[in-house]
Design an enzyme around this catalytic site. Structure first.
Site, PDB file in Angstrom:
ATOM      1  N   ALA A 176       0.857  -1.184   0.000  1.00 10.66           N
ATOM      2  CA  ALA A 176       0.000   0.000   0.000  1.00 10.66           C
ATOM      3  C   ALA A 176       0.894   1.236   0.000  1.00 10.66           C
ATOM      4  CB  ALA A 176      -0.872  -0.015   1.243  1.00 10.66           C
ATOM      5  N   GLY A 229       0.845  -5.428   0.777  1.00 11.34           N
ATOM      6  CA  GLY A 229      -0.316  -5.657  -0.085  1.00 11.34           C
ATOM      7  C   GLY A 229       0.057  -6.287  -1.426  1.00 11.34           C
ATOM      8  N   GLU A 257       0.310  -9.876  -0.830  1.00 11.15           N
ATOM      9  CA  GLU A 257      -1.063 -10.339  -0.606  1.00 11.15           C
ATOM     10  C   GLU A 257      -1.826 -10.469  -1.927  1.00 11.15           C
ATOM     11  OE1 GLU A 257      -1.910  -7.260   2.253  1.00 11.15           O
ATOM     12  OE2 GLU A 257      -1.916  -8.719   3.895  1.00 11.15           O
ATOM     13  N   GLU A 311       5.108  -5.118   7.129  1.00  7.78           N
ATOM     14  CA  GLU A 311       4.271  -4.196   7.919  1.00  7.78           C
ATOM     15  C   GLU A 311       4.732  -4.091   9.368  1.00  7.78           C
ATOM     16  OE1 GLU A 311       3.163  -6.448   5.797  1.00  7.78           O
ATOM     17  OE2 GLU A 311       1.443  -5.688   4.669  1.00  7.78           O
TER      18      GLU A 311
HETATM   19  N1  CO8 Z   1       4.552   3.326  -0.438  1.00  8.11           N
HETATM   20  C1  CO8 Z   1       4.923   4.499  -0.927  1.00  8.11           C
HETATM   21  N2  CO8 Z   1       6.093   4.702  -1.573  1.00  8.11           N
HETATM   22  C2  CO8 Z   1       6.921   3.656  -1.710  1.00  8.11           C
HETATM   23  C3  CO8 Z   1       6.597   2.381  -1.217  1.00  8.11           C
HETATM   24  C4  CO8 Z   1       5.340   2.221  -0.543  1.00  8.11           C
HETATM   25  N3  CO8 Z   1       4.909   1.034  -0.067  1.00  8.11           N
HETATM   26  N4  CO8 Z   1       7.624   1.531  -1.492  1.00  8.11           N
HETATM   27  C5  CO8 Z   1       8.549   2.266  -2.160  1.00  8.11           C
HETATM   28  N5  CO8 Z   1       8.130   3.534  -2.302  1.00  8.11           N
HETATM   29  C6  CO8 Z   1       8.835   4.640  -2.960  1.00  8.11           C
HETATM   30  C7  CO8 Z   1       9.965   5.182  -2.099  1.00  8.11           C
HETATM   31  O1  CO8 Z   1       9.463   6.070  -1.119  1.00  8.11           O
HETATM   32  C8  CO8 Z   1      10.821   5.848  -3.136  1.00  8.11           C
HETATM   33  O2  CO8 Z   1      10.236   7.079  -3.471  1.00  8.11           O
HETATM   34  P1  CO8 Z   1      11.203   8.410  -3.656  1.00  8.11           P
HETATM   35  O3  CO8 Z   1      12.092   8.065  -4.835  1.00  8.11           O
HETATM   36  O4  CO8 Z   1      10.214   9.494  -3.942  1.00  8.11           O
HETATM   37  O5  CO8 Z   1      11.951   8.558  -2.380  1.00  8.11           O
HETATM   38  C9  CO8 Z   1      10.669   4.943  -4.363  1.00  8.11           C
HETATM   39  O6  CO8 Z   1       9.490   4.165  -4.120  1.00  8.11           O
HETATM   40  C10 CO8 Z   1      11.825   3.997  -4.550  1.00  8.11           C
HETATM   41  O7  CO8 Z   1      12.012   3.313  -3.322  1.00  8.11           O
HETATM   42  P2  CO8 Z   1      13.446   3.274  -2.544  1.00  8.11           P
HETATM   43  O8  CO8 Z   1      14.239   4.484  -2.847  1.00  8.11           O
HETATM   44  O9  CO8 Z   1      13.134   2.995  -1.099  1.00  8.11           O
HETATM   45  O10 CO8 Z   1      14.096   2.015  -3.255  1.00  8.11           O
HETATM   46  P3  CO8 Z   1      15.151   0.997  -2.629  1.00  8.11           P
HETATM   47  O11 CO8 Z   1      15.567   0.126  -3.769  1.00  8.11           O
HETATM   48  O12 CO8 Z   1      16.178   1.697  -1.820  1.00  8.11           O
HETATM   49  O13 CO8 Z   1      14.279   0.106  -1.573  1.00  8.11           O
HETATM   50  C11 CO8 Z   1      12.348  -1.167  -0.860  1.00  8.11           C
HETATM   51  C12 CO8 Z   1      13.227  -0.699  -2.040  1.00  8.11           C
HETATM   52  C13 CO8 Z   1      13.170  -2.063   0.053  1.00  8.11           C
HETATM   53  C14 CO8 Z   1      11.183  -1.950  -1.462  1.00  8.11           C
HETATM   54  C15 CO8 Z   1      11.838   0.055  -0.052  1.00  8.11           C
HETATM   55  O14 CO8 Z   1      11.262   1.006  -0.981  1.00  8.11           O
HETATM   56  C16 CO8 Z   1      10.772  -0.263   0.958  1.00  8.11           C
HETATM   57  O15 CO8 Z   1      11.069  -0.814   2.015  1.00  8.11           O
HETATM   58  N6  CO8 Z   1       9.477   0.062   0.657  1.00  8.11           N
HETATM   59  C17 CO8 Z   1       8.372  -0.116   1.590  1.00  8.11           C
HETATM   60  C18 CO8 Z   1       7.799  -1.509   1.464  1.00  8.11           C
HETATM   61  C19 CO8 Z   1       6.716  -1.746   2.491  1.00  8.11           C
HETATM   62  O16 CO8 Z   1       6.883  -1.533   3.673  1.00  8.11           O
HETATM   63  N7  CO8 Z   1       5.534  -2.226   2.007  1.00  8.11           N
HETATM   64  C20 CO8 Z   1       4.409  -2.516   2.857  1.00  8.11           C
HETATM   65  C21 CO8 Z   1       3.496  -1.346   2.917  1.00  8.11           C
HETATM   66  S1  CO8 Z   1       2.172  -1.523   4.100  1.00  8.11           S
HETATM   67  C22 CO8 Z   1       1.022  -2.496   3.295  1.00  8.11           C
HETATM   68  O17 CO8 Z   1       1.182  -2.918   2.192  1.00  8.11           O
HETATM   69  C23 CO8 Z   1      -0.240  -2.798   4.060  1.00  8.11           C
HETATM   70  C24 CO8 Z   1      -1.107  -3.747   3.299  1.00  8.11           C
HETATM   71  C25 CO8 Z   1      -2.518  -3.709   3.774  1.00  8.11           C
HETATM   72  C26 CO8 Z   1      -3.437  -3.881   2.609  1.00  8.11           C
HETATM   73  C27 CO8 Z   1      -3.610  -2.586   1.834  1.00  8.11           C
HETATM   74  C28 CO8 Z   1      -3.863  -2.847   0.395  1.00  8.11           C
HETATM   75  C29 CO8 Z   1      -3.903  -1.621  -0.474  1.00  8.11           C
END
Ligand code: CO8
Length: 262
Positions: free
Chosen positions: A68, A113, A116, A136
Protein backbone atom coordinates in the site's frame (compact mmCIF):
# COMPACT_ATOMS: atom_id res chain seq x y z
CA UNK A 1 -11.30 -2.77 -23.07
CA UNK A 2 -7.72 -1.77 -23.73
CA UNK A 3 -5.19 0.66 -22.33
CA UNK A 4 -5.23 2.77 -19.17
CA UNK A 5 -7.99 2.01 -16.65
CA UNK A 6 -6.74 4.45 -14.03
CA UNK A 7 -3.37 6.17 -13.54
CA UNK A 8 -1.03 3.30 -12.68
CA UNK A 9 -3.21 0.48 -14.05
CA UNK A 10 -2.92 -0.58 -17.69
CA UNK A 11 -4.73 -3.45 -19.34
CA UNK A 12 -3.68 -5.27 -22.47
CA UNK A 13 -5.76 -8.01 -24.12
CA UNK A 14 -4.10 -10.86 -25.99
CA UNK A 15 -6.97 -12.90 -27.41
CA UNK A 16 -8.69 -14.39 -24.38
CA UNK A 17 -5.89 -13.47 -21.93
CA UNK A 18 -6.03 -10.15 -20.07
CA UNK A 19 -2.76 -8.68 -18.79
CA UNK A 20 -3.10 -6.09 -16.05
CA UNK A 21 0.08 -4.14 -15.43
CA UNK A 22 0.74 -1.94 -12.42
CA UNK A 23 2.65 1.01 -13.88
CA UNK A 24 3.88 3.18 -11.04
CA UNK A 25 7.55 2.55 -11.37
CA UNK A 26 8.61 5.64 -9.40
CA UNK A 27 6.96 4.16 -6.26
CA UNK A 28 7.82 0.53 -7.09
CA UNK A 29 4.16 -0.14 -7.86
CA UNK A 30 2.82 0.94 -4.44
CA UNK A 31 -0.98 0.93 -4.57
CA UNK A 32 -2.76 4.20 -3.88
CA UNK A 33 -6.31 3.98 -2.61
CA UNK A 34 -7.55 5.12 -6.03
CA UNK A 35 -5.64 2.25 -7.67
CA UNK A 36 -7.22 -0.28 -5.29
CA UNK A 37 -10.68 1.14 -6.04
CA UNK A 38 -9.98 0.91 -9.77
CA UNK A 39 -8.72 -2.66 -9.30
CA UNK A 40 -11.91 -3.61 -7.46
CA UNK A 41 -14.09 -2.21 -10.21
CA UNK A 42 -11.92 -3.81 -12.94
CA UNK A 43 -12.22 -7.23 -11.28
CA UNK A 44 -16.02 -6.81 -11.05
CA UNK A 45 -16.17 -6.25 -14.82
CA UNK A 46 -13.79 -9.11 -15.57
CA UNK A 47 -15.84 -11.58 -13.51
CA UNK A 48 -18.78 -10.94 -15.89
CA UNK A 49 -16.69 -11.01 -19.08
CA UNK A 50 -16.86 -14.45 -20.67
CA UNK A 51 -14.40 -13.45 -23.41
CA UNK A 52 -11.52 -13.33 -20.90
CA UNK A 53 -10.37 -16.77 -19.86
CA UNK A 54 -7.23 -15.97 -17.87
CA UNK A 55 -5.70 -12.97 -16.13
CA UNK A 56 -1.99 -12.17 -15.72
CA UNK A 57 -1.11 -9.51 -13.16
CA UNK A 58 2.33 -7.95 -13.31
CA UNK A 59 4.28 -4.82 -12.44
CA UNK A 60 6.94 -2.58 -13.95
CA UNK A 61 10.69 -2.27 -13.45
CA UNK A 62 11.91 -3.14 -9.95
CA UNK A 63 8.43 -3.23 -8.45
CA UNK A 64 5.61 -5.74 -8.75
CA UNK A 65 3.66 -4.00 -5.99
CA UNK A 66 5.66 -2.64 -3.02
CA UNK A 67 2.50 -2.64 -0.89
CA UNK A 68 0.00 0.00 0.00
CA UNK A 69 1.12 3.60 -0.52
CA UNK A 70 2.57 4.26 2.94
CA UNK A 71 2.18 8.03 2.48
CA UNK A 72 -1.60 7.59 2.48
CA UNK A 73 -1.49 5.97 5.95
CA UNK A 74 0.02 9.03 7.55
CA UNK A 75 -2.40 10.94 9.75
CA UNK A 76 -5.70 9.59 8.40
CA UNK A 77 -8.63 9.12 10.76
CA UNK A 78 -9.30 5.72 12.32
CA UNK A 79 -12.52 5.49 10.28
CA UNK A 80 -10.66 6.20 7.03
CA UNK A 81 -7.98 3.64 7.90
CA UNK A 82 -10.61 0.98 8.69
CA UNK A 83 -12.47 1.80 5.50
CA UNK A 84 -9.24 1.32 3.53
CA UNK A 85 -8.73 -2.10 5.11
CA UNK A 86 -12.28 -3.11 4.17
CA UNK A 87 -11.64 -1.99 0.60
CA UNK A 88 -8.44 -4.04 0.37
CA UNK A 89 -10.19 -7.08 1.89
CA UNK A 90 -13.04 -6.83 -0.66
CA UNK A 91 -10.63 -6.35 -3.53
CA UNK A 92 -8.28 -9.22 -2.66
CA UNK A 93 -11.28 -11.49 -1.98
CA UNK A 94 -12.68 -10.55 -5.40
CA UNK A 95 -9.34 -11.40 -6.99
CA UNK A 96 -9.29 -14.79 -5.27
CA UNK A 97 -12.91 -15.50 -6.25
CA UNK A 98 -12.53 -14.46 -9.90
CA UNK A 99 -14.05 -17.21 -12.11
CA UNK A 100 -11.04 -17.08 -14.45
CA UNK A 101 -7.64 -18.48 -13.42
CA UNK A 102 -5.19 -15.79 -12.32
CA UNK A 103 -1.41 -15.67 -12.54
CA UNK A 104 0.81 -13.23 -10.67
CA UNK A 105 3.93 -12.60 -12.78
CA UNK A 106 6.14 -11.17 -10.04
CA UNK A 107 8.85 -9.08 -11.70
CA UNK A 108 10.27 -7.36 -8.61
CA UNK A 109 9.26 -6.34 -5.08
CA UNK A 110 6.04 -8.04 -3.91
CA UNK A 111 5.73 -6.53 -0.45
CA UNK A 112 2.85 -6.08 1.97
CA UNK A 113 -0.32 -5.66 -0.09
CA UNK A 114 1.74 -6.69 -3.14
CA UNK A 115 2.59 -10.09 -1.67
CA UNK A 116 -1.06 -10.34 -0.61
CA UNK A 117 -2.18 -9.70 -4.20
CA UNK A 118 0.10 -12.54 -5.35
CA UNK A 119 -1.26 -14.81 -2.59
CA UNK A 120 -4.82 -14.10 -3.79
CA UNK A 121 -3.86 -15.26 -7.31
CA UNK A 122 -4.15 -18.93 -8.27
CA UNK A 123 -0.58 -19.28 -9.53
CA UNK A 124 2.62 -17.30 -9.11
CA UNK A 125 5.60 -17.17 -11.46
CA UNK A 126 8.54 -15.05 -10.39
CA UNK A 127 11.57 -13.42 -11.88
CA UNK A 128 14.95 -14.27 -10.37
CA UNK A 129 15.09 -10.68 -9.06
CA UNK A 130 11.67 -10.81 -7.33
CA UNK A 131 11.48 -10.34 -3.55
CA UNK A 132 8.54 -11.36 -1.36
CA UNK A 133 7.80 -10.00 2.08
CA UNK A 134 5.28 -8.77 4.62
CA UNK A 135 7.26 -5.87 6.16
CA UNK A 136 4.27 -4.20 7.92
CA UNK A 137 5.78 -5.18 11.30
CA UNK A 138 8.52 -2.61 10.63
CA UNK A 139 5.77 0.04 10.59
CA UNK A 140 4.37 -1.24 13.88
CA UNK A 141 1.50 -2.77 11.92
CA UNK A 142 0.51 -6.17 10.56
CA UNK A 143 -0.70 -7.26 7.12
CA UNK A 144 -4.32 -6.29 6.48
CA UNK A 145 -5.06 -7.79 3.07
CA UNK A 146 -5.01 -11.46 4.05
CA UNK A 147 -1.26 -11.94 4.63
CA UNK A 148 -1.60 -13.42 8.12
CA UNK A 149 -4.30 -15.81 6.89
CA UNK A 150 -3.40 -16.85 3.33
CA UNK A 151 0.36 -17.19 3.91
CA UNK A 152 0.14 -19.76 6.78
CA UNK A 153 -2.41 -21.74 4.78
CA UNK A 154 0.08 -21.79 1.90
CA UNK A 155 3.40 -22.45 3.68
CA UNK A 156 2.49 -23.48 7.25
CA UNK A 157 2.14 -21.49 10.46
CA UNK A 158 5.75 -21.47 11.65
CA UNK A 159 7.27 -20.40 8.35
CA UNK A 160 4.57 -17.71 8.04
CA UNK A 161 5.15 -16.46 11.60
CA UNK A 162 8.86 -16.02 10.93
CA UNK A 163 8.14 -13.95 7.82
CA UNK A 164 5.32 -11.88 9.39
CA UNK A 165 7.08 -11.24 12.71
CA UNK A 166 10.46 -10.29 11.23
CA UNK A 167 9.30 -8.63 8.01
CA UNK A 168 12.23 -10.29 6.24
CA UNK A 169 12.24 -10.45 2.41
CA UNK A 170 12.27 -13.85 0.74
CA UNK A 171 14.12 -14.64 -2.48
CA UNK A 172 12.42 -16.62 -5.27
CA UNK A 173 14.44 -19.79 -4.65
CA UNK A 174 13.10 -19.88 -1.09
CA UNK A 175 9.55 -19.04 -2.22
CA UNK A 176 9.78 -21.88 -4.73
CA UNK A 177 11.07 -24.28 -2.09
CA UNK A 178 8.13 -23.35 0.11
CA UNK A 179 5.72 -24.28 -2.67
CA UNK A 180 4.54 -20.77 -3.53
CA UNK A 181 5.77 -20.65 -7.12
CA UNK A 182 5.11 -22.66 -10.24
CA UNK A 183 8.25 -21.34 -11.93
CA UNK A 184 11.20 -18.97 -11.61
CA UNK A 185 12.37 -17.27 -14.80
CA UNK A 186 15.09 -14.86 -15.86
CA UNK A 187 13.65 -11.31 -15.99
CA UNK A 188 13.20 -11.25 -19.77
CA UNK A 189 11.66 -14.73 -19.73
CA UNK A 190 9.06 -13.91 -17.05
CA UNK A 191 6.24 -12.60 -19.26
CA UNK A 192 6.70 -15.26 -21.97
CA UNK A 193 6.49 -17.92 -19.23
CA UNK A 194 3.41 -16.30 -17.63
CA UNK A 195 1.68 -15.82 -20.99
CA UNK A 196 2.41 -19.38 -22.04
CA UNK A 197 0.82 -20.63 -18.82
CA UNK A 198 -2.15 -18.25 -19.24
CA UNK A 199 -2.74 -19.34 -22.84
CA UNK A 200 -2.76 -22.99 -21.82
CA UNK A 201 -5.30 -22.22 -19.09
CA UNK A 202 -7.36 -20.06 -21.46
CA UNK A 203 -7.63 -22.96 -23.88
CA UNK A 204 -9.01 -25.22 -21.13
CA UNK A 205 -12.63 -25.96 -20.25
CA UNK A 206 -13.82 -22.73 -18.56
CA UNK A 207 -16.49 -24.30 -16.34
CA UNK A 208 -14.21 -27.06 -15.10
CA UNK A 209 -11.44 -24.53 -14.41
CA UNK A 210 -13.81 -22.19 -12.55
CA UNK A 211 -15.24 -25.03 -10.49
CA UNK A 212 -11.80 -26.57 -9.93
CA UNK A 213 -10.30 -23.45 -8.39
CA UNK A 214 -13.40 -22.89 -6.22
CA UNK A 215 -13.43 -26.53 -5.14
CA UNK A 216 -9.81 -26.39 -3.99
CA UNK A 217 -10.23 -23.02 -2.24
CA UNK A 218 -13.46 -24.12 -0.50
CA UNK A 219 -12.18 -27.63 0.18
CA UNK A 220 -9.12 -26.55 2.15
CA UNK A 221 -11.40 -24.61 4.53
CA UNK A 222 -13.68 -27.62 5.07
CA UNK A 223 -13.36 -31.03 6.71
CA UNK A 224 -12.22 -33.87 4.44
CA UNK A 225 -15.68 -35.52 4.29
CA UNK A 226 -17.30 -32.17 3.44
CA UNK A 227 -14.69 -31.49 0.77
CA UNK A 228 -15.07 -34.95 -0.72
CA UNK A 229 -18.87 -34.56 -0.85
CA UNK A 230 -18.43 -31.19 -2.53
CA UNK A 231 -16.09 -32.74 -5.08
CA UNK A 232 -18.65 -35.39 -6.03
CA UNK A 233 -21.41 -32.80 -6.42
CA UNK A 234 -19.27 -30.51 -8.57
CA UNK A 235 -18.12 -33.38 -10.79
CA UNK A 236 -21.69 -34.61 -11.20
CA UNK A 237 -22.78 -31.13 -12.34
CA UNK A 238 -19.86 -30.87 -14.75
CA UNK A 239 -20.76 -34.19 -16.35
CA UNK A 240 -24.04 -32.60 -17.47
CA UNK A 241 -22.30 -29.77 -19.40
CA UNK A 242 -21.72 -29.44 -23.15
CA UNK A 243 -18.02 -28.98 -22.39
CA UNK A 244 -17.76 -32.42 -20.79
CA UNK A 245 -19.58 -34.00 -23.75
CA UNK A 246 -17.25 -32.15 -26.13
CA UNK A 247 -14.12 -33.14 -24.15
CA UNK A 248 -15.02 -36.82 -24.11
CA UNK A 249 -16.07 -36.82 -27.79
CA UNK A 250 -12.89 -34.98 -28.87
CA UNK A 251 -10.74 -37.53 -27.04
CA UNK A 252 -12.50 -40.44 -28.74
CA UNK A 253 -12.33 -38.72 -32.16
CA UNK A 254 -8.61 -37.96 -31.59
CA UNK A 255 -8.98 -34.17 -32.07
CA UNK A 256 -8.52 -31.03 -29.97
CA UNK A 257 -11.65 -30.11 -27.94
CA UNK A 258 -13.49 -26.83 -28.57
CA UNK A 259 -14.86 -25.72 -25.20
CA UNK A 260 -17.70 -23.19 -25.27
CA UNK A 261 -18.08 -22.74 -21.51
CA UNK A 262 -21.58 -24.27 -21.38
N1 CO8 B 1 4.55 3.33 -0.44
C1 CO8 B 1 4.92 4.50 -0.93
N2 CO8 B 1 6.09 4.70 -1.57
C2 CO8 B 1 6.92 3.66 -1.71
C3 CO8 B 1 6.60 2.38 -1.22
C4 CO8 B 1 5.34 2.22 -0.54
N3 CO8 B 1 4.91 1.03 -0.07
N4 CO8 B 1 7.62 1.53 -1.49
C5 CO8 B 1 8.55 2.27 -2.16
N5 CO8 B 1 8.13 3.53 -2.30
C6 CO8 B 1 8.84 4.64 -2.96
C7 CO8 B 1 9.97 5.18 -2.10
O1 CO8 B 1 9.46 6.07 -1.12
C8 CO8 B 1 10.82 5.85 -3.14
O2 CO8 B 1 10.24 7.08 -3.47
P1 CO8 B 1 11.20 8.41 -3.66
O3 CO8 B 1 12.09 8.07 -4.84
O4 CO8 B 1 10.21 9.49 -3.94
O5 CO8 B 1 11.95 8.56 -2.38
C9 CO8 B 1 10.67 4.94 -4.36
O6 CO8 B 1 9.49 4.16 -4.12
C10 CO8 B 1 11.82 4.00 -4.55
O7 CO8 B 1 12.01 3.31 -3.32
P2 CO8 B 1 13.45 3.27 -2.54
O8 CO8 B 1 14.24 4.48 -2.85
O9 CO8 B 1 13.13 2.99 -1.10
O10 CO8 B 1 14.10 2.01 -3.25
P3 CO8 B 1 15.15 1.00 -2.63
O11 CO8 B 1 15.57 0.13 -3.77
O12 CO8 B 1 16.18 1.70 -1.82
O13 CO8 B 1 14.28 0.11 -1.57
C11 CO8 B 1 12.35 -1.17 -0.86
C12 CO8 B 1 13.23 -0.70 -2.04
C13 CO8 B 1 13.17 -2.06 0.05
C14 CO8 B 1 11.18 -1.95 -1.46
C15 CO8 B 1 11.84 0.05 -0.05
O14 CO8 B 1 11.26 1.01 -0.98
C16 CO8 B 1 10.77 -0.26 0.96
O15 CO8 B 1 11.07 -0.81 2.02
N6 CO8 B 1 9.48 0.06 0.66
C17 CO8 B 1 8.37 -0.12 1.59
C18 CO8 B 1 7.80 -1.51 1.46
C19 CO8 B 1 6.72 -1.75 2.49
O16 CO8 B 1 6.88 -1.53 3.67
N7 CO8 B 1 5.53 -2.23 2.01
C20 CO8 B 1 4.41 -2.52 2.86
C21 CO8 B 1 3.50 -1.35 2.92
S1 CO8 B 1 2.17 -1.52 4.10
C22 CO8 B 1 1.02 -2.50 3.29
O17 CO8 B 1 1.18 -2.92 2.19
C23 CO8 B 1 -0.24 -2.80 4.06
C24 CO8 B 1 -1.11 -3.75 3.30
C25 CO8 B 1 -2.52 -3.71 3.77
C26 CO8 B 1 -3.44 -3.88 2.61
C27 CO8 B 1 -3.61 -2.59 1.83
C28 CO8 B 1 -3.86 -2.85 0.39
C29 CO8 B 1 -3.90 -1.62 -0.47
Amino acid sequence: MNGGLHPGLVEDRRDSVAVLRIEREEALGALSRGMVEALESYLGGLARDGSVRALVLTGTGKGFIAGADIGEYDGVTQAAFDDYQRLSRRTFDALEALPQPTIAAVNGYALGGGFEVALACDLIVASTVARFGLPEIKLGLLPGGGGTQRLPRAIGTRAAKELVLTGRFMRPDEAERRGLLVAVAEPDELMPAALDLAERLAAGAPLAIREGKRLIDDGVQASLPTGLALEQRVLSNLYATDDAREGIRAFLEKREPRFGGR
